[in-house]
Write a protein that holds these residues in place. Structure first.
Motif, PDB file in Angstrom:
ATOM      1  N   TRP A   1       1.144   4.051   1.409  1.00  0.00           N
ATOM      2  CA  TRP A   1       0.879   4.911   2.561  1.00  0.00           C
ATOM      3  C   TRP A   1       2.196   5.285   3.221  1.00  0.00           C
ATOM      4  O   TRP A   1       3.118   4.469   3.285  1.00  0.00           O
ATOM      5  CB  TRP A   1       0.053   4.150   3.624  1.00  0.00           C
TER       6      TRP A   1
ATOM      7  N   ARG B   1      12.269   4.417   9.808  1.00  0.00           N
ATOM      8  CA  ARG B   1      12.275   3.048   9.261  1.00  0.00           C
ATOM      9  C   ARG B   1      12.652   2.059  10.371  1.00  0.00           C
ATOM     10  O   ARG B   1      11.988   1.060  10.585  1.00  0.00           O
ATOM     11  CB  ARG B   1      13.275   2.895   8.108  1.00  0.00           C
TER      12      ARG B   1
ATOM     13  N   GLY C   1       3.866   0.784   5.072  1.00  0.00           N
ATOM     14  CA  GLY C   1       4.503   1.996   5.586  1.00  0.00           C
ATOM     15  C   GLY C   1       4.768   1.874   7.077  1.00  0.00           C
ATOM     16  O   GLY C   1       4.799   0.775   7.627  1.00  0.00           O
TER      17      GLY C   1
ATOM     18  N   LEU D   1       4.187  -3.846  -8.069  1.00  0.00           N
ATOM     19  CA  LEU D   1       3.128  -2.962  -7.555  1.00  0.00           C
ATOM     20  C   LEU D   1       2.530  -2.169  -8.712  1.00  0.00           C
ATOM     21  O   LEU D   1       1.338  -2.273  -9.003  1.00  0.00           O
ATOM     22  CB  LEU D   1       3.696  -2.034  -6.469  1.00  0.00           C
TER      23      LEU D   1
ATOM     24  N   ALA E   1       0.845  -1.203   0.000  1.00  0.00           N
ATOM     25  CA  ALA E   1       0.000   0.000   0.000  1.00  0.00           C
ATOM     26  C   ALA E   1       0.875   1.246   0.000  1.00  0.00           C
ATOM     27  O   ALA E   1       1.850   1.332   0.746  1.00  0.00           O
ATOM     28  CB  ALA E   1      -0.918  -0.001   1.211  1.00  0.00           C
TER      29      ALA E   1
ATOM     30  N   ILE F   1      14.127   0.171 -10.701  1.00  0.00           N
ATOM     31  CA  ILE F   1      13.404   0.316 -11.966  1.00  0.00           C
ATOM     32  C   ILE F   1      13.317   1.828 -12.201  1.00  0.00           C
ATOM     33  O   ILE F   1      12.747   2.554 -11.372  1.00  0.00           O
ATOM     34  CB  ILE F   1      11.999  -0.330 -11.877  1.00  0.00           C
TER      35      ILE F   1
ATOM     36  N   THR G   1       3.048  -4.698   3.295  1.00  0.00           N
ATOM     37  CA  THR G   1       3.978  -3.567   3.345  1.00  0.00           C
ATOM     38  C   THR G   1       3.126  -2.303   3.242  1.00  0.00           C
ATOM     39  O   THR G   1       2.578  -1.982   2.187  1.00  0.00           O
ATOM     40  CB  THR G   1       5.106  -3.686   2.278  1.00  0.00           C
TER      41      THR G   1
ATOM     42  N   HIS H   1       9.401  -3.992   5.169  1.00  0.00           N
ATOM     43  CA  HIS H   1       9.727  -2.581   5.377  1.00  0.00           C
ATOM     44  C   HIS H   1      11.221  -2.489   5.101  1.00  0.00           C
ATOM     45  O   HIS H   1      12.027  -3.038   5.849  1.00  0.00           O
ATOM     46  CB  HIS H   1       9.393  -2.210   6.825  1.00  0.00           C
ATOM     47  N   ASN H   2      11.599  -1.833   4.017  1.00  0.00           N
ATOM     48  CA  ASN H   2      12.999  -1.865   3.572  1.00  0.00           C
ATOM     49  C   ASN H   2      13.808  -0.701   4.123  1.00  0.00           C
ATOM     50  O   ASN H   2      13.287   0.405   4.309  1.00  0.00           O
ATOM     51  CB  ASN H   2      13.049  -1.822   2.040  1.00  0.00           C
TER      52      ASN H   2
ATOM     53  N   ILE I   1      11.893   4.872 -13.306  1.00  0.00           N
ATOM     54  CA  ILE I   1      10.521   5.217 -13.696  1.00  0.00           C
ATOM     55  C   ILE I   1      10.439   6.648 -14.207  1.00  0.00           C
ATOM     56  O   ILE I   1      10.926   7.586 -13.541  1.00  0.00           O
ATOM     57  CB  ILE I   1       9.571   4.968 -12.505  1.00  0.00           C
TER      58      ILE I   1
ATOM     59  N   ASN J   1      16.310  -5.328  -4.500  1.00  0.00           N
ATOM     60  CA  ASN J   1      15.643  -4.772  -5.687  1.00  0.00           C
ATOM     61  C   ASN J   1      16.678  -4.079  -6.563  1.00  0.00           C
ATOM     62  O   ASN J   1      17.539  -3.349  -6.059  1.00  0.00           O
ATOM     63  CB  ASN J   1      14.610  -3.708  -5.270  1.00  0.00           C
ATOM     64  N   LEU J   2      16.566  -4.281  -7.876  1.00  0.00           N
ATOM     65  CA  LEU J   2      17.349  -3.462  -8.811  1.00  0.00           C
ATOM     66  C   LEU J   2      16.448  -2.278  -9.164  1.00  0.00           C
ATOM     67  O   LEU J   2      15.272  -2.487  -9.513  1.00  0.00           O
ATOM     68  CB  LEU J   2      17.688  -4.279 -10.061  1.00  0.00           C
TER      69      LEU J   2
HETATM   70  N1  SAM Z   1       4.783   2.626   1.242  1.00  0.00           N
HETATM   71  C1  SAM Z   1       5.447   1.524   1.823  1.00  0.00           C
HETATM   72  C2  SAM Z   1       6.906   1.787   2.075  1.00  0.00           C
HETATM   73  O1  SAM Z   1       7.440   2.732   1.543  1.00  0.00           O
HETATM   74  O2  SAM Z   1       7.496   1.013   2.843  1.00  0.00           O
HETATM   75  C3  SAM Z   1       5.285   0.229   1.045  1.00  0.00           C
HETATM   76  C4  SAM Z   1       5.373   0.250  -0.455  1.00  0.00           C
HETATM   77  S1  SAM Z   1       6.974   0.657  -1.147  1.00  0.00           S
HETATM   78  C5  SAM Z   1       6.562   0.890  -2.815  1.00  0.00           C
HETATM   79  C6  SAM Z   1       7.856  -0.886  -1.019  1.00  0.00           C
HETATM   80  C7  SAM Z   1       9.260  -0.968  -1.560  1.00  0.00           C
HETATM   81  O3  SAM Z   1       9.223  -1.105  -2.968  1.00  0.00           O
HETATM   82  C8  SAM Z   1      10.209   0.178  -1.341  1.00  0.00           C
HETATM   83  O4  SAM Z   1      10.731   0.219  -0.048  1.00  0.00           O
HETATM   84  C9  SAM Z   1      11.293  -0.122  -2.371  1.00  0.00           C
HETATM   85  O5  SAM Z   1      12.273  -0.980  -1.820  1.00  0.00           O
HETATM   86  C10 SAM Z   1      10.524  -0.866  -3.475  1.00  0.00           C
HETATM   87  N2  SAM Z   1      10.437  -0.033  -4.700  1.00  0.00           N
HETATM   88  C11 SAM Z   1       9.553   0.949  -4.947  1.00  0.00           C
HETATM   89  N3  SAM Z   1       9.778   1.516  -6.153  1.00  0.00           N
HETATM   90  C12 SAM Z   1      10.839   0.869  -6.689  1.00  0.00           C
HETATM   91  C13 SAM Z   1      11.558   1.004  -7.916  1.00  0.00           C
HETATM   92  N4  SAM Z   1      11.249   1.941  -8.816  1.00  0.00           N
HETATM   93  N5  SAM Z   1      12.583   0.159  -8.163  1.00  0.00           N
HETATM   94  C14 SAM Z   1      12.928  -0.773  -7.253  1.00  0.00           C
HETATM   95  N6  SAM Z   1      12.285  -0.943  -6.066  1.00  0.00           N
HETATM   96  C15 SAM Z   1      11.262  -0.129  -5.781  1.00  0.00           C
END
Ligand code: SAM
Ligand code: DTB
Ligand code: SF4
Length: 329
Positions: free
Chosen positions: A117, A188, A147, A306, A115, A240, A145, A167-168, A242, A237-238
């Motif tokens: 958030w 975090r 927030g 997502l 989500a 992306i 996940t 939660h990264n 955007i 994660n690599l």
């Molecule tokens: N809003 C929450 C948060 O920030 O923890 C949950 C969703 S957030 C989109 C989840 C994770 O997706 C991020 O912490 C990041 O590691 C990963 N993520 C988001 N956009 C990304 C991208 N363009 N490329 C790679 N990883 C991405």
């Protein structure tokens, strides 16, 4: 050199053989080792802890997309960036459960709900709890996940049957300030502490290729590996890139730096699942095979992450067959 500390209980005895005292220099030295030596060490450890031919498969669904208040420079869902993601779409409990049924039929063992958030309101958590209960009834593991959480929210999610919370850390503490300004690294860490305190399994990793240095990558891995208990799941994660985000134009990373990061995560946290996460759609089959050899043993399975594309499950199944990989039951 700043060291992140956690106000968590000490590691349980079952994890005592794992190290939690890695220095930055030791980790940086892994980044400089000959690739063959690094891969050999990572793969040897992988075989001691896991069946090297088995992958854990999670399917991801965005339950609330877009319109996020935060300014994370990589993210398509920030309301502050002009991306193609439409503002605010929220799915109903029924819609989410029917997607979970499809994911199960397709062979996933875990269903992850994401989500956009900064932090969910209590009423948001109540709705997610309904989803978790219904998905658990299907016999799937659950992950969310959402927030930042309060301790009370984490406890409620645990009570409803949530297995994992994602939660990264995303990058090093220092580099995080250049990536996000609307919340900080300590926010975090606080949520990670609450998730652990509530007894939920932790899924925590980061993004590689955001213009960070090898020292930043080493620092993020050090923070993960020196937690009192390693995250059970470590998504790598690599980035992306955007369109419409500030990181749209970042210099692409040498792919071997990504493979090295997977291998080093495997060496530092040998009993954890290391997930080859975002970016697989941009990777060759050969690059993915190298990541599996380096110790990746988990991935996102299903056509969408997502908001971006993930490899088609038919293609993934063909790849698993060519490599002799089996999904974990
Ligand atoms: N809003 C929450 C948060 O920030 O923890 C949950 C969703 S957030 C989109 C989840 C994770 O997706 C991020 O912490 C990041 O590691 C990963 N993520 C988001 N956009 C990304 C991208 N363009 N490329 C790679 N990883 C991405
Ligand atoms: C994680 O580490 N990666 C996933 C999951 N946890 C939530 C998300 C990847 C998102 C990629 C960009 C997008 O699809 O918007
Ligand atoms: Fe919002 Fe999470 Fe995206 Fe940051 S990463 S903008 S908090 S959805």
């Amino acid at each position: 050199m700043n060291t992140i500390t956690f106000s968590m209980k000490p590691a349980s005895s079952e994890h005592n053989q794992l190290r939690h005292d890695w220095s930055r220099q030791e980790i940086l030295a892994f980044y400089q080792r000959p690739m063959n030596d690094l891969l050999f060490e990572a793969h040897t450890l992988h075989r001691q802890y896991f069946d090297p031919n088995t992958l854990q498969l999670s399917t991801l669904l965005s339950i609330k997309t877009g319109g996020c208040s935060e300014d994370c420079a990589y993210c398509s869902q920030s309301a502050r960036h002009k991306t193609e993601v439409a503002a605010e779409i929220q799915l109903s409990v029924n819609e989410v459960v029917s997607m979970a049924e499809k994911a199960k039929e397709n062979g996933a063992s875990r269903f992850c709900m994401g989500a956009a958030w900064r932090a969910p309101r209590d009423q948001d958590v109540e709705k997610v709890i309904e989803m978790i209960r219904a998905i658990k009834n299907l016999g799937l593991e659950t992950c969310a996940t959402l927030g930042m959480l309060t301790l009370e929210q984490a406890k409620q999610l645990k009570k409803s049957g949530l297995d994992y919370y994602n939660h990264n850390l995303d990058t090093s503490a220092a580099y995080y300030k250049t990536i996000v300004s609307t919340h900080d690294y300590e926010d975090r860490i606080r949520t990670l502490t609450y998730v652990r305190e509530a007894g939920i399994h932790l899924c925590c990793g980061g993004i590689i290729g955001m213009g960070e240095s090898a020292a930043d990558r080493a620092e993020m891995l050090q923070t993960l590996a020196n937690m009192p208990k390693h995250p059970e799941s470590v998504p790598i994660n690599l980035l992306i890139q955007i369109e419409g985000t500030p990181l749209e134009v970042v210099e692409p990373l040498d792919p071997f730096e990504f493979v090295r990061t997977i291998a080093i995560a495997r060496i530092l946290m040998p009993a954890s699942y290391v997930r080859l996460s975002a970016g697989r759609d941009q990777m060759s089959d050969e690059m993915q095979a190298l990541c599996f050899f380096a110790g990746a043993n988990s991935l996102f399975y299903g056509e969408k992450l997502l908001t971006t594309d993930n490899p088609d499950s038919v293609c993934d199944r063909a790849l698993f067959q060519r490599l002799g990989l089996k999904p974990r039951a």
